[in-house]
Design a protein around this motif. Structure first.
Motif, PDB file in Angstrom:
ATOM      1  N   SER A 255       0.835  -1.198   0.000  1.00 21.06           N
ATOM      2  CA  SER A 255       0.000   0.000   0.000  1.00 21.06           C
ATOM      3  C   SER A 255       0.869   1.247   0.000  1.00 21.06           C
ATOM      4  O   SER A 255       1.996   1.219   0.512  1.00 21.06           O
TER       5      SER A 255
ATOM      6  N   TYR B 204       4.205   9.424  -5.405  1.00 20.07           N
ATOM      7  CA  TYR B 204       3.055  10.112  -5.974  1.00 20.07           C
ATOM      8  C   TYR B 204       2.801  11.414  -5.213  1.00 20.07           C
ATOM      9  O   TYR B 204       2.749  11.405  -3.978  1.00 20.07           O
TER      10      TYR B 204
ATOM     11  N   PRO C  32     -12.352  16.993  -7.262  1.00 21.85           N
ATOM     12  CA  PRO C  32     -11.875  15.717  -6.734  1.00 21.85           C
ATOM     13  C   PRO C  32     -10.399  15.781  -6.359  1.00 21.85           C
ATOM     14  O   PRO C  32      -9.601  16.413  -7.051  1.00 21.85           O
ATOM     15  N   LEU C  33     -10.042  15.131  -5.237  1.00 23.24           N
ATOM     16  CA  LEU C  33      -8.632  15.012  -4.920  1.00 23.24           C
ATOM     17  C   LEU C  33      -7.958  14.280  -6.076  1.00 23.24           C
ATOM     18  O   LEU C  33      -8.525  13.345  -6.643  1.00 23.24           O
ATOM     19  N   THR C  34      -6.763  14.691  -6.419  1.00 26.24           N
ATOM     20  CA  THR C  34      -6.068  14.071  -7.542  1.00 26.24           C
ATOM     21  C   THR C  34      -4.638  13.727  -7.154  1.00 26.24           C
ATOM     22  O   THR C  34      -4.024  14.388  -6.302  1.00 26.24           O
ATOM     23  N   PHE C  35      -4.130  12.686  -7.809  1.00 26.58           N
ATOM     24  CA  PHE C  35      -2.768  12.232  -7.618  1.00 26.58           C
ATOM     25  C   PHE C  35      -1.964  12.506  -8.885  1.00 26.58           C
ATOM     26  O   PHE C  35      -2.507  12.501 -10.001  1.00 26.58           O
ATOM     27  N   GLY C  36      -0.669  12.699  -8.711  1.00 23.15           N
ATOM     28  CA  GLY C  36       0.205  12.741  -9.860  1.00 23.15           C
ATOM     29  C   GLY C  36       0.334  11.350 -10.462  1.00 23.15           C
ATOM     30  O   GLY C  36      -0.090  10.357  -9.867  1.00 23.15           O
ATOM     31  N   SER C  37       0.950  11.297 -11.634  1.00 24.03           N
ATOM     32  CA  SER C  37       1.070  10.026 -12.360  1.00 24.03           C
ATOM     33  C   SER C  37       2.166   9.132 -11.793  1.00 24.03           C
ATOM     34  O   SER C  37       2.269   7.971 -12.179  1.00 24.03           O
ATOM     35  N   GLY C  38       2.959   9.649 -10.885  1.00 22.53           N
ATOM     36  CA  GLY C  38       3.967   8.828 -10.218  1.00 22.53           C
ATOM     37  C   GLY C  38       5.355   8.978 -10.817  1.00 22.53           C
ATOM     38  O   GLY C  38       5.513   9.175 -12.022  1.00 22.53           O
TER      39      GLY C  38
ATOM     40  N   ILE D 183      -9.655   4.719  -2.659  1.00 18.13           N
ATOM     41  CA  ILE D 183      -8.780   4.999  -3.789  1.00 18.13           C
ATOM     42  C   ILE D 183      -8.690   3.750  -4.667  1.00 18.13           C
ATOM     43  O   ILE D 183      -8.611   2.632  -4.151  1.00 18.13           O
TER      44      ILE D 183
ATOM     45  N   GLN E  46      -6.649   1.690  -7.797  1.00 17.02           N
ATOM     46  CA  GLN E  46      -5.374   1.552  -8.505  1.00 17.02           C
ATOM     47  C   GLN E  46      -5.478   0.380  -9.474  1.00 17.02           C
ATOM     48  O   GLN E  46      -5.533  -0.776  -9.056  1.00 17.02           O
TER      49      GLN E  46
ATOM     50  N   ASN F 185      -0.917   1.027 -12.937  1.00 18.21           N
ATOM     51  CA  ASN F 185      -1.340   2.418 -13.090  1.00 18.21           C
ATOM     52  C   ASN F 185      -1.227   3.194 -11.785  1.00 18.21           C
ATOM     53  O   ASN F 185      -0.884   2.656 -10.742  1.00 18.21           O
ATOM     54  N   GLY F 186      -1.558   4.446 -11.873  1.00 16.32           N
ATOM     55  CA  GLY F 186      -1.506   5.315 -10.719  1.00 16.32           C
ATOM     56  C   GLY F 186      -2.751   5.209  -9.859  1.00 16.32           C
ATOM     57  O   GLY F 186      -3.517   4.257  -9.920  1.00 16.32           O
ATOM     58  N   LEU F 187      -2.924   6.217  -9.030  1.00 17.41           N
ATOM     59  CA  LEU F 187      -3.963   6.233  -8.002  1.00 17.41           C
ATOM     60  C   LEU F 187      -5.087   7.183  -8.395  1.00 17.41           C
ATOM     61  O   LEU F 187      -4.835   8.284  -8.900  1.00 17.41           O
TER      62      LEU F 187
ATOM     63  N   TRP G  97      -8.754   8.860  -6.878  1.00 22.81           N
ATOM     64  CA  TRP G  97      -9.589   9.075  -5.703  1.00 22.81           C
ATOM     65  C   TRP G  97     -11.047   8.836  -6.036  1.00 22.81           C
ATOM     66  O   TRP G  97     -11.569   9.387  -7.010  1.00 22.81           O
TER      67      TRP G  97
ATOM     68  N   PHE H  37      -8.246   0.628  -2.217  1.00 23.13           N
ATOM     69  CA  PHE H  37      -7.716   0.910  -0.890  1.00 23.13           C
ATOM     70  C   PHE H  37      -8.677   1.794  -0.119  1.00 23.13           C
ATOM     71  O   PHE H  37      -9.321   2.682  -0.687  1.00 23.13           O
TER      72      PHE H  37
ATOM     73  N   GLN I 212      -4.654  -2.644   3.355  1.00 23.50           N
ATOM     74  CA  GLN I 212      -3.747  -3.442   2.524  1.00 23.50           C
ATOM     75  C   GLN I 212      -4.228  -3.564   1.084  1.00 23.50           C
ATOM     76  O   GLN I 212      -3.481  -4.038   0.219  1.00 23.50           O
ATOM     77  N   GLY I 213      -5.457  -3.139   0.830  1.00 27.24           N
ATOM     78  CA  GLY I 213      -5.992  -3.179  -0.526  1.00 27.24           C
ATOM     79  C   GLY I 213      -6.786  -4.447  -0.795  1.00 27.24           C
ATOM     80  O   GLY I 213      -6.521  -5.506  -0.217  1.00 27.24           O
TER      81      GLY I 213
END
Lengths: 106, 116
Positions: free
Chosen positions: A42, A86, A94-100, B37, B39, B43-45, B47, B95, B108-109
């Protein structure tokens, strides 16, 4: 949505090297969090409120930024820092994440 | 210590629904938002939304309106997410994460696989 382009996408660093990962927000008025994720596990909160280290994070890490530009820096790379990082903006929904950014050890 | 224990992996058929759980311990469940979240493999995350277990208030990413429904059971300190009308695009790890100055603890997903 507040898009967060993150760079680089992947990189490799040698032990002891300085590393900087950047994240750009499409709008300001936010603060930035950073998460570390190792393969098969995680994500973990690593930096919050742009510059505060989460519990247990080594002080070789730092976060900075304002407006639409933010960064995570590792002062001296160590083997255990290899992971994907990230960025995540708070608090426009919406909360957003970068692509990593996948960071590998050389 | 804070722990978020999620339910096990799910293999479900297209068009069906699935409900996954996130059991919280080690803190006052009703005092903190619980976020969800997504995934996808490699790929990425992304929300999905949050729920405040204290009063059941929710906020969703518009993309997941009609797809995800968040609920919470105060008596068992468990948050739930139901996903409906499942397609292959819903195959992912999901998650839960507590919010306190950021998503400070993650479950832990749960891997959800949609396949006939």
């Amino acid at each position: 949505d507040n898009v967060l382009p993150q760079s680089p996408t992947t990189m490799a660093a040698s032990p002891g090297e300085k590393v900087t990962i950047t994240c750009h927000a499409s709008s300001s008025g936010i603060y930035m969090n950073w998460h570390q994720q190792k393969s098969g596990t995680s994500p973990k909160l690593w930096i919050y409120d742009t510059s505060k280290l989460a519990s247990g994070v080594p002080d070789r890490f730092s976060g900075s930024g304002s407006g639409t530009s933010y960064s995570l820096t590792i002062n001296t790379m160590e083997t255990e820092d290899a992971a994907t990082y990230y960025c995540q903006q708070c608090c426009s929904t919406p909360l957003t994440f970068g692509s990593g950014t996948k960071l590998e050890i050389k | 210590q804070v722990q978020l224990q999620q339910s096990g992996a799910e293999l479900v058929k297209p068009g069906s629904s699935v409900k996954i759980s996130c059991k919280a311990s080690g803190y006052t469940f009703t005092s903190y938002d619980m976020h969800w979240i997504k995934q996808q493999p490699g790929n990425g995350l992304e929300w999905i939304g949050w729920i405040y277990p204290g009063n059941g208030n929710t906020k969703y990413n518009q993309k997941f309106n009609g797809k995800a429904t968040l609920t919470a059971d105060k008596s068992s300190s468990t948050a739930y997410m139901q996903l409906s009308s499942l397609t292959s695009e819903d195959s992912a790890v999901y998650f839960c994460a507590r919010w306190r100055m950021g998503m400070d603890y993650w479950g832990q997903g749960v891997m959800v696989t949609v396949s006939s």
